[in-house]
Design a protein around this motif. Sequence first.
Motif, PDB file in Angstrom:
ATOM      1  N   ARG A 100      21.365  33.889 -36.029  1.00 42.72           N
ATOM      2  CA  ARG A 100      22.519  33.415 -36.792  1.00 42.72           C
ATOM      3  C   ARG A 100      22.832  32.025 -36.271  1.00 42.72           C
ATOM      4  NH1 ARG A 100      27.550  37.395 -37.840  1.00 42.72           N
ATOM      5  NH2 ARG A 100      28.028  35.856 -39.403  1.00 42.72           N
ATOM      6  N   ASP A 101      22.685  31.032 -37.137  1.00 44.39           N
ATOM      7  CA  ASP A 101      22.848  29.660 -36.675  1.00 44.39           C
ATOM      8  C   ASP A 101      23.342  28.802 -37.830  1.00 44.39           C
ATOM      9  OD1 ASP A 101      22.281  27.590 -34.530  1.00 44.39           O
ATOM     10  OD2 ASP A 101      21.106  26.785 -36.202  1.00 44.39           O
ATOM     11  N   THR A 102      24.234  27.871 -37.541  1.00 49.59           N
ATOM     12  CA  THR A 102      24.671  26.895 -38.534  1.00 49.59           C
ATOM     13  C   THR A 102      24.598  25.504 -37.915  1.00 49.59           C
ATOM     14  OG1 THR A 102      26.148  28.469 -39.618  1.00 49.59           O
ATOM     15  CG2 THR A 102      26.563  26.133 -40.025  1.00 49.59           C
ATOM     16  N   GLU A 103      23.930  24.602 -38.606  1.00 51.50           N
ATOM     17  CA  GLU A 103      23.825  23.206 -38.182  1.00 51.50           C
ATOM     18  C   GLU A 103      24.559  22.341 -39.208  1.00 51.50           C
ATOM     19  OE1 GLU A 103      22.148  22.100 -35.432  1.00 51.50           O
ATOM     20  OE2 GLU A 103      21.466  24.096 -34.862  1.00 51.50           O
ATOM     21  N   LYS A 104      25.106  21.208 -38.744  1.00 48.70           N
ATOM     22  CA  LYS A 104      25.902  20.339 -39.617  1.00 48.70           C
ATOM     23  C   LYS A 104      25.515  18.886 -39.367  1.00 48.70           C
ATOM     24  CE  LYS A 104      30.786  19.803 -40.826  1.00 48.70           C
ATOM     25  NZ  LYS A 104      32.144  20.218 -40.440  1.00 48.70           N
ATOM     26  N   VAL A 105      25.507  18.094 -40.429  1.00 46.64           N
ATOM     27  CA  VAL A 105      25.253  16.663 -40.312  1.00 46.64           C
ATOM     28  C   VAL A 105      26.355  15.933 -41.084  1.00 46.64           C
ATOM     29  CG1 VAL A 105      23.682  16.604 -42.312  1.00 46.64           C
ATOM     30  CG2 VAL A 105      23.509  14.837 -40.555  1.00 46.64           C
ATOM     31  N   VAL A 106      26.806  14.793 -40.521  1.00 49.70           N
ATOM     32  CA  VAL A 106      27.889  14.008 -41.118  1.00 49.70           C
ATOM     33  C   VAL A 106      27.339  12.661 -41.561  1.00 49.70           C
ATOM     34  CG1 VAL A 106      30.160  12.966 -40.701  1.00 49.70           C
ATOM     35  CG2 VAL A 106      29.582  15.147 -39.628  1.00 49.70           C
ATOM     36  N   GLY A 107      27.742  12.237 -42.778  1.00 51.08           N
ATOM     37  CA  GLY A 107      27.317  10.957 -43.303  1.00 51.08           C
ATOM     38  C   GLY A 107      28.092   9.808 -42.685  1.00 51.08           C
ATOM     39  N   PRO A 108      27.659   8.597 -42.894  1.00 49.22           N
ATOM     40  CA  PRO A 108      26.586   8.279 -43.828  1.00 49.22           C
ATOM     41  C   PRO A 108      25.210   8.592 -43.240  1.00 49.22           C
ATOM     42  CG  PRO A 108      27.397   6.276 -42.790  1.00 49.22           C
ATOM     43  CD  PRO A 108      28.262   7.394 -42.298  1.00 49.22           C
ATOM     44  N   LYS A 109      24.387   9.237 -44.058  1.00 48.48           N
ATOM     45  CA  LYS A 109      23.013   9.543 -43.651  1.00 48.48           C
ATOM     46  C   LYS A 109      22.171   9.734 -44.895  1.00 48.48           C
ATOM     47  CE  LYS A 109      20.098  12.668 -40.934  1.00 48.48           C
ATOM     48  NZ  LYS A 109      19.323  11.636 -40.274  1.00 48.48           N
ATOM     49  N   THR A 110      20.979   9.146 -44.859  1.00 50.24           N
ATOM     50  CA  THR A 110      20.010   9.329 -45.927  1.00 50.24           C
ATOM     51  C   THR A 110      18.648   9.537 -45.295  1.00 50.24           C
ATOM     52  OG1 THR A 110      21.261   7.922 -47.440  1.00 50.24           O
ATOM     53  CG2 THR A 110      18.948   8.278 -47.971  1.00 50.24           C
ATOM     54  N   GLY A 111      17.952  10.604 -45.734  1.00 44.60           N
ATOM     55  CA  GLY A 111      16.608  10.851 -45.240  1.00 44.60           C
ATOM     56  C   GLY A 111      16.434  12.267 -44.723  1.00 44.60           C
ATOM     57  N   ALA A 112      15.466  12.429 -43.817  1.00 39.35           N
ATOM     58  CA  ALA A 112      15.101  13.749 -43.303  1.00 39.35           C
ATOM     59  C   ALA A 112      16.175  14.290 -42.354  1.00 39.35           C
ATOM     60  CB  ALA A 112      13.767  13.673 -42.573  1.00 39.35           C
ATOM     61  N   TRP A 113      16.330  15.598 -42.377  1.00 32.93           N
ATOM     62  CA  TRP A 113      17.240  16.305 -41.475  1.00 32.93           C
ATOM     63  C   TRP A 113      16.567  17.622 -41.095  1.00 32.93           C
ATOM     64  CZ3 TRP A 113      21.508  20.055 -43.139  1.00 32.93           C
ATOM     65  CH2 TRP A 113      22.251  20.473 -42.029  1.00 32.93           C
ATOM     66  N   ASN A 114      16.289  17.797 -39.817  1.00 32.35           N
ATOM     67  CA  ASN A 114      15.585  18.986 -39.331  1.00 32.35           C
ATOM     68  C   ASN A 114      16.496  19.825 -38.449  1.00 32.35           C
ATOM     69  OD1 ASN A 114      13.149  18.144 -40.573  1.00 32.35           O
ATOM     70  ND2 ASN A 114      12.738  16.790 -38.854  1.00 32.35           N
ATOM     71  N   THR A 115      16.406  21.151 -38.592  1.00 29.30           N
ATOM     72  CA  THR A 115      17.187  22.067 -37.766  1.00 29.30           C
ATOM     73  C   THR A 115      16.262  23.115 -37.166  1.00 29.30           C
ATOM     74  OG1 THR A 115      17.678  23.697 -39.493  1.00 29.30           O
ATOM     75  CG2 THR A 115      19.145  21.783 -39.340  1.00 29.30           C
ATOM     76  N   SER A 116      16.715  23.764 -36.096  1.00 28.59           N
ATOM     77  CA  SER A 116      15.956  24.837 -35.459  1.00 28.59           C
ATOM     78  C   SER A 116      16.923  25.922 -35.010  1.00 28.59           C
ATOM     79  CB  SER A 116      15.160  24.304 -34.264  1.00 28.59           C
ATOM     80  OG  SER A 116      14.318  25.304 -33.747  1.00 28.59           O
ATOM     81  N   ALA A 117      16.626  27.155 -35.394  1.00 29.92           N
ATOM     82  CA  ALA A 117      17.447  28.307 -35.007  1.00 29.92           C
ATOM     83  C   ALA A 117      16.617  29.199 -34.089  1.00 29.92           C
ATOM     84  CB  ALA A 117      17.886  29.078 -36.242  1.00 29.92           C
ATOM     85  N   VAL A 118      17.162  29.509 -32.911  1.00 28.30           N
ATOM     86  CA  VAL A 118      16.444  30.284 -31.901  1.00 28.30           C
ATOM     87  C   VAL A 118      17.167  31.615 -31.677  1.00 28.30           C
ATOM     88  CG1 VAL A 118      15.678  30.323 -29.500  1.00 28.30           C
ATOM     89  CG2 VAL A 118      15.628  28.181 -30.788  1.00 28.30           C
ATOM     90  N   PRO A 119      16.440  32.744 -31.741  1.00 27.81           N
ATOM     91  CA  PRO A 119      17.092  34.031 -31.469  1.00 27.81           C
ATOM     92  C   PRO A 119      17.581  34.098 -30.032  1.00 27.81           C
ATOM     93  CG  PRO A 119      14.906  34.354 -32.435  1.00 27.81           C
ATOM     94  CD  PRO A 119      15.032  32.908 -32.079  1.00 27.81           C
ATOM     95  N   ARG A 120      18.840  34.477 -29.839  1.00 31.20           N
ATOM     96  CA  ARG A 120      19.398  34.672 -28.499  1.00 31.20           C
ATOM     97  C   ARG A 120      20.243  35.924 -28.513  1.00 31.20           C
ATOM     98  NH1 ARG A 120      19.178  29.054 -28.646  1.00 31.20           N
ATOM     99  NH2 ARG A 120      18.214  28.132 -26.834  1.00 31.20           N
ATOM    100  N   PRO A 121      19.827  36.951 -27.784  1.00 33.25           N
ATOM    101  CA  PRO A 121      18.605  37.031 -26.982  1.00 33.25           C
ATOM    102  C   PRO A 121      17.387  37.204 -27.876  1.00 33.25           C
ATOM    103  CG  PRO A 121      19.714  39.148 -26.983  1.00 33.25           C
ATOM    104  CD  PRO A 121      20.609  38.198 -27.738  1.00 33.25           C
ATOM    105  N   ALA A 122      16.212  37.015 -27.290  1.00 33.89           N
ATOM    106  CA  ALA A 122      14.963  37.180 -28.034  1.00 33.89           C
ATOM    107  C   ALA A 122      14.889  38.600 -28.588  1.00 33.89           C
ATOM    108  CB  ALA A 122      13.769  36.906 -27.131  1.00 33.89           C
ATOM    109  N   ALA A 123      14.499  38.716 -29.841  1.00 37.63           N
ATOM    110  CA  ALA A 123      14.452  40.026 -30.494  1.00 37.63           C
ATOM    111  C   ALA A 123      13.010  40.370 -30.846  1.00 37.63           C
ATOM    112  CB  ALA A 123      15.305  40.018 -31.752  1.00 37.63           C
ATOM    113  N   TRP A 124      12.568  41.543 -30.390  1.00 34.33           N
ATOM    114  CA  TRP A 124      11.220  42.027 -30.663  1.00 34.33           C
ATOM    115  C   TRP A 124      11.263  43.004 -31.823  1.00 34.33           C
ATOM    116  CZ3 TRP A 124       7.021  40.070 -28.119  1.00 34.33           C
ATOM    117  CH2 TRP A 124       7.298  39.295 -26.983  1.00 34.33           C
TER     118      TRP A 124
END
Length: 193
Positions: free
Chosen positions: A129-153
Amino acid sequence: MKIIVMALVGTSLFVPSASASPLPPGTQPQLTVKLLNANGSGCRHGAGTKLPVDAHVLPSGAVMVRYRGFSVSGNDYKSCVLFASVATPAGWTYQIPAVDNQAVVSLDATETASLSTAMWFTGLKWTVRDTEKVVGPKTGAWNTSAVPRPAAWAPCGTSVNVSVAETMRVAGSSTSTAGLVATTFDPPKWRRC
């Protein structure tokens, strides 16, 4: 390690289990991933039409899902839920170490875009469960990464479906936009049950 991905449209959720036979000596574990469906305002498709997503295996062993037409204008949101069947060899379990997203944004000053990612094994609580946010002004690529915590098998001794929900929101005028291009599941980690 090998991953097989197949995209299926209009298929049932039943997938024959790959865990019925043991892994031959000296071979690497293998995931069999079948993309069953994609639903939501960000990935709509008509009855009998091709899914609005494509799945590809990358040279690293990661699985990338590419979207067609997942875009949002200001003061709106769209979402897409992916449903996949994942089968593993007998005696093995896996975890997905991260879910990475590639997006593009065109945001005016002070306007925002957010991307919420949730992933879970069917019948179990959310592993990401992860939410990422970006604030302008911005134009172009936007990359996010969500990591399980704790690791789930994944549960041992059974093949379970995996679901991933992506929700993109844009706050601001209609001239601000954001689009989700792709979701990538990092190469799985393995351990014996």
